[in-house]
Write a protein that holds these residues in place. Sequence first.
Motif, PDB file in Angstrom:
ATOM      1  N   GLU A  17       0.833  -1.200   0.000  1.00  0.00           N
ATOM      2  CA  GLU A  17       0.000   0.000   0.000  1.00  0.00           C
ATOM      3  C   GLU A  17       0.875   1.260   0.000  1.00  0.00           C
ATOM      4  OE1 GLU A  17      -3.644   2.177   2.408  1.00  0.00           O
ATOM      5  OE2 GLU A  17      -3.209   0.066   2.818  1.00  0.00           O
ATOM      6  N   ASN A  18       1.931   1.259   0.802  1.00  0.00           N
ATOM      7  CA  ASN A  18       2.865   2.395   0.816  1.00  0.00           C
ATOM      8  C   ASN A  18       3.528   2.575  -0.544  1.00  0.00           C
ATOM      9  OD1 ASN A  18       2.499   3.273   3.478  1.00  0.00           O
ATOM     10  ND2 ASN A  18       3.946   1.765   4.254  1.00  0.00           N
ATOM     11  N   PHE A  19       3.975   1.485  -1.124  1.00  0.00           N
ATOM     12  CA  PHE A  19       4.610   1.510  -2.447  1.00  0.00           C
ATOM     13  C   PHE A  19       3.651   2.118  -3.475  1.00  0.00           C
ATOM     14  CE2 PHE A  19       5.251  -0.395  -6.597  1.00  0.00           C
ATOM     15  CZ  PHE A  19       6.619  -0.335  -6.794  1.00  0.00           C
ATOM     16  N   ASN A  20       2.415   1.608  -3.492  1.00  0.00           N
ATOM     17  CA  ASN A  20       1.425   2.080  -4.466  1.00  0.00           C
ATOM     18  C   ASN A  20       1.096   3.555  -4.253  1.00  0.00           C
ATOM     19  OD1 ASN A  20       1.306  -0.421  -5.720  1.00  0.00           O
ATOM     20  ND2 ASN A  20      -0.399  -1.125  -4.466  1.00  0.00           N
ATOM     21  N   PHE A  21       0.989   3.984  -2.987  1.00  0.00           N
ATOM     22  CA  PHE A  21       0.732   5.392  -2.716  1.00  0.00           C
ATOM     23  C   PHE A  21       1.823   6.262  -3.339  1.00  0.00           C
ATOM     24  CE2 PHE A  21       2.008   9.041  -0.122  1.00  0.00           C
ATOM     25  CZ  PHE A  21       0.947   9.894  -0.414  1.00  0.00           C
ATOM     26  N   HIS A  22       3.076   5.907  -3.099  1.00  0.00           N
ATOM     27  CA  HIS A  22       4.172   6.729  -3.601  1.00  0.00           C
ATOM     28  C   HIS A  22       4.240   6.732  -5.125  1.00  0.00           C
ATOM     29  CE1 HIS A  22       5.746   8.009   0.195  1.00  0.00           C
ATOM     30  NE2 HIS A  22       5.649   6.777   0.644  1.00  0.00           N
ATOM     31  N   LYS A  23       3.951   5.605  -5.750  1.00  0.00           N
ATOM     32  CA  LYS A  23       3.952   5.547  -7.214  1.00  0.00           C
ATOM     33  C   LYS A  23       2.841   6.430  -7.799  1.00  0.00           C
ATOM     34  CE  LYS A  23       7.143   2.495  -8.365  1.00  0.00           C
ATOM     35  NZ  LYS A  23       8.201   2.733  -9.317  1.00  0.00           N
ATOM     36  N   VAL A  24       1.634   6.324  -7.224  1.00  0.00           N
ATOM     37  CA  VAL A  24       0.516   7.126  -7.715  1.00  0.00           C
ATOM     38  C   VAL A  24       0.755   8.604  -7.421  1.00  0.00           C
ATOM     39  CG1 VAL A  24      -1.959   7.600  -7.447  1.00  0.00           C
ATOM     40  CG2 VAL A  24      -1.152   5.233  -7.580  1.00  0.00           C
ATOM     41  N   ALA A  25       1.221   8.924  -6.209  1.00  0.00           N
ATOM     42  CA  ALA A  25       1.477  10.317  -5.833  1.00  0.00           C
ATOM     43  C   ALA A  25       2.538  10.939  -6.741  1.00  0.00           C
ATOM     44  CB  ALA A  25       1.901  10.400  -4.375  1.00  0.00           C
ATOM     45  N   ALA A  26       3.570  10.172  -7.074  1.00  0.00           N
ATOM     46  CA  ALA A  26       4.617  10.690  -7.970  1.00  0.00           C
ATOM     47  C   ALA A  26       4.037  10.992  -9.343  1.00  0.00           C
ATOM     48  CB  ALA A  26       5.759   9.686  -8.078  1.00  0.00           C
ATOM     49  N   ARG A  27       3.179  10.132  -9.825  1.00  0.00           N
ATOM     50  CA  ARG A  27       2.560  10.352 -11.134  1.00  0.00           C
ATOM     51  C   ARG A  27       1.641  11.572 -11.089  1.00  0.00           C
ATOM     52  NH1 ARG A  27       1.548   6.356 -15.234  1.00  0.00           N
ATOM     53  NH2 ARG A  27       3.209   5.184 -14.251  1.00  0.00           N
ATOM     54  N   LEU A  28       0.868  11.698 -10.004  1.00  0.00           N
ATOM     55  CA  LEU A  28      -0.025  12.847  -9.861  1.00  0.00           C
ATOM     56  C   LEU A  28       0.756  14.160  -9.782  1.00  0.00           C
ATOM     57  CD1 LEU A  28      -2.717  11.473  -7.382  1.00  0.00           C
ATOM     58  CD2 LEU A  28      -3.122  12.284  -9.714  1.00  0.00           C
ATOM     59  N   ARG A  37      -1.143  11.853   2.467  1.00  0.00           N
ATOM     60  CA  ARG A  37      -1.534  10.528   2.974  1.00  0.00           C
ATOM     61  C   ARG A  37      -2.304  10.701   4.270  1.00  0.00           C
ATOM     62  NH1 ARG A  37       0.637   5.157   2.323  1.00  0.00           N
ATOM     63  NH2 ARG A  37      -1.052   3.889   3.107  1.00  0.00           N
ATOM     64  N   LEU A  38      -3.368   9.954   4.431  1.00  0.00           N
ATOM     65  CA  LEU A  38      -4.189  10.001   5.629  1.00  0.00           C
ATOM     66  C   LEU A  38      -3.877   8.802   6.515  1.00  0.00           C
ATOM     67  CD1 LEU A  38      -7.493  10.960   3.815  1.00  0.00           C
ATOM     68  CD2 LEU A  38      -5.960  12.483   5.077  1.00  0.00           C
ATOM     69  N   ASP A  46      -7.915   7.082   1.192  1.00  0.00           N
ATOM     70  CA  ASP A  46      -6.575   6.785   1.718  1.00  0.00           C
ATOM     71  C   ASP A  46      -5.699   8.030   1.673  1.00  0.00           C
ATOM     72  OD1 ASP A  46      -6.840   4.035   2.288  1.00  0.00           O
ATOM     73  OD2 ASP A  46      -6.567   3.540   0.169  1.00  0.00           O
ATOM     74  N   PHE A  47      -5.961   8.895   0.667  1.00  0.00           N
ATOM     75  CA  PHE A  47      -5.221  10.146   0.586  1.00  0.00           C
ATOM     76  C   PHE A  47      -6.036  11.202  -0.152  1.00  0.00           C
ATOM     77  CE2 PHE A  47      -3.759   8.019  -3.316  1.00  0.00           C
ATOM     78  CZ  PHE A  47      -3.630   9.047  -4.249  1.00  0.00           C
ATOM     79  N   ILE A  48      -5.609  12.444   0.022  1.00  0.00           N
ATOM     80  CA  ILE A  48      -6.226  13.576  -0.657  1.00  0.00           C
ATOM     81  C   ILE A  48      -5.215  14.096  -1.676  1.00  0.00           C
ATOM     82  CG2 ILE A  48      -7.222  15.900  -0.400  1.00  0.00           C
ATOM     83  CD1 ILE A  48      -8.804  13.723   1.074  1.00  0.00           C
ATOM     84  N   ALA A  49      -5.655  14.320  -2.891  1.00  0.00           N
ATOM     85  CA  ALA A  49      -4.808  14.911  -3.927  1.00  0.00           C
ATOM     86  C   ALA A  49      -5.295  16.340  -4.147  1.00  0.00           C
ATOM     87  CB  ALA A  49      -4.893  14.100  -5.218  1.00  0.00           C
ATOM     88  N   CYS A  50      -4.414  17.310  -3.876  1.00  0.00           N
ATOM     89  CA  CYS A  50      -4.738  18.737  -3.986  1.00  0.00           C
ATOM     90  C   CYS A  50      -4.020  19.313  -5.197  1.00  0.00           C
ATOM     91  CB  CYS A  50      -4.262  19.483  -2.738  1.00  0.00           C
ATOM     92  SG  CYS A  50      -4.826  18.752  -1.208  1.00  0.00           S
ATOM     93  N   HIS A  51      -4.760  19.927  -6.081  1.00  0.00           N
ATOM     94  CA  HIS A  51      -4.180  20.499  -7.292  1.00  0.00           C
ATOM     95  C   HIS A  51      -3.651  21.901  -7.027  1.00  0.00           C
ATOM     96  CE1 HIS A  51      -3.926  21.952 -11.480  1.00  0.00           C
ATOM     97  NE2 HIS A  51      -3.616  20.683 -11.710  1.00  0.00           N
ATOM     98  N   ILE A  52      -2.670  22.309  -7.817  1.00  0.00           N
ATOM     99  CA  ILE A  52      -2.074  23.629  -7.650  1.00  0.00           C
ATOM    100  C   ILE A  52      -3.048  24.760  -7.968  1.00  0.00           C
ATOM    101  CG2 ILE A  52       0.295  22.846  -8.018  1.00  0.00           C
ATOM    102  CD1 ILE A  52       0.089  23.945 -10.904  1.00  0.00           C
ATOM    103  N   ASP A  53      -4.180  24.435  -8.597  1.00  0.00           N
ATOM    104  CA  ASP A  53      -5.173  25.473  -8.878  1.00  0.00           C
ATOM    105  C   ASP A  53      -5.873  25.951  -7.606  1.00  0.00           C
ATOM    106  OD1 ASP A  53      -7.119  23.527  -8.269  1.00  0.00           O
ATOM    107  OD2 ASP A  53      -7.836  23.357 -10.331  1.00  0.00           O
ATOM    108  N   GLY A  54      -5.663  25.233  -6.495  1.00  0.00           N
ATOM    109  CA  GLY A  54      -6.255  25.618  -5.220  1.00  0.00           C
ATOM    110  C   GLY A  54      -7.733  25.330  -5.099  1.00  0.00           C
ATOM    111  N   GLN A  55      -8.318  24.695  -6.121  1.00  0.00           N
ATOM    112  CA  GLN A  55      -9.754  24.417  -6.095  1.00  0.00           C
ATOM    113  C   GLN A  55     -10.091  22.939  -6.256  1.00  0.00           C
ATOM    114  OE1 GLN A  55     -11.918  26.964  -8.751  1.00  0.00           O
ATOM    115  NE2 GLN A  55     -10.755  28.754  -8.139  1.00  0.00           N
ATOM    116  N   THR A  56      -9.162  22.170  -6.796  1.00  0.00           N
ATOM    117  CA  THR A  56      -9.427  20.756  -7.067  1.00  0.00           C
ATOM    118  C   THR A  56      -8.841  19.891  -5.969  1.00  0.00           C
ATOM    119  OG1 THR A  56      -9.327  21.231  -9.433  1.00  0.00           O
ATOM    120  CG2 THR A  56      -9.187  18.907  -8.769  1.00  0.00           C
ATOM    121  N   PHE A  57      -9.717  19.159  -5.302  1.00  0.00           N
ATOM    122  CA  PHE A  57      -9.319  18.237  -4.245  1.00  0.00           C
ATOM    123  C   PHE A  57      -9.989  16.901  -4.528  1.00  0.00           C
ATOM    124  CE2 PHE A  57      -9.189  22.467  -2.525  1.00  0.00           C
ATOM    125  CZ  PHE A  57      -7.979  22.504  -1.842  1.00  0.00           C
TER     126      PHE A  57
END
Length: 136
Positions: A17-28, A37-38, A46-57
């Motif tokens: 799960e840790n491995f997959n989180f880091h792979k997906v987070a790196a791609r994002l 990561r939560l 399992d985690f929140i992905a926040c975009h640099i636009d400040g509006q997409t979560f």
Amino acid sequence: MTFAPVPYSQLNARQRENFNFHKVAARLADYGFHSLRLTDDWQGADFIACHIDGQTFLKVQLKARLFLDKKYVGKDIHIAFLQGGDCFLYPHDELLGLVLDNGALDAESERWRVHGQRHWRNPPAWGMAFLAKFKF
């Protein structure tokens, strides 16, 4: 120090799960997302992905394959999984709508009826067609 890759098959469930989180987070990160990561599944994520636009979560649940679960319905959850060198991130309820509309999930589906889940290790052709727009 010498670095040696560790085969995925040698990792335990938590390590995977840790491995997959880091792979997906790196791609994002390549697409302007910062992933947080939560420590527990907050609102199903399992985690929140926040975009640099400040509006997409995005509330993201990590899985090992194409996956549906009744407990995610209506929670605005995105499912992320890796398959080979590809990464997929799709809205759970959009896939559920497609599956229900196409009759691919009905009363005959015991896993859905009894456990409230359905998953596909190797997505069928209709699943790959759906996933094509969520591959990154």
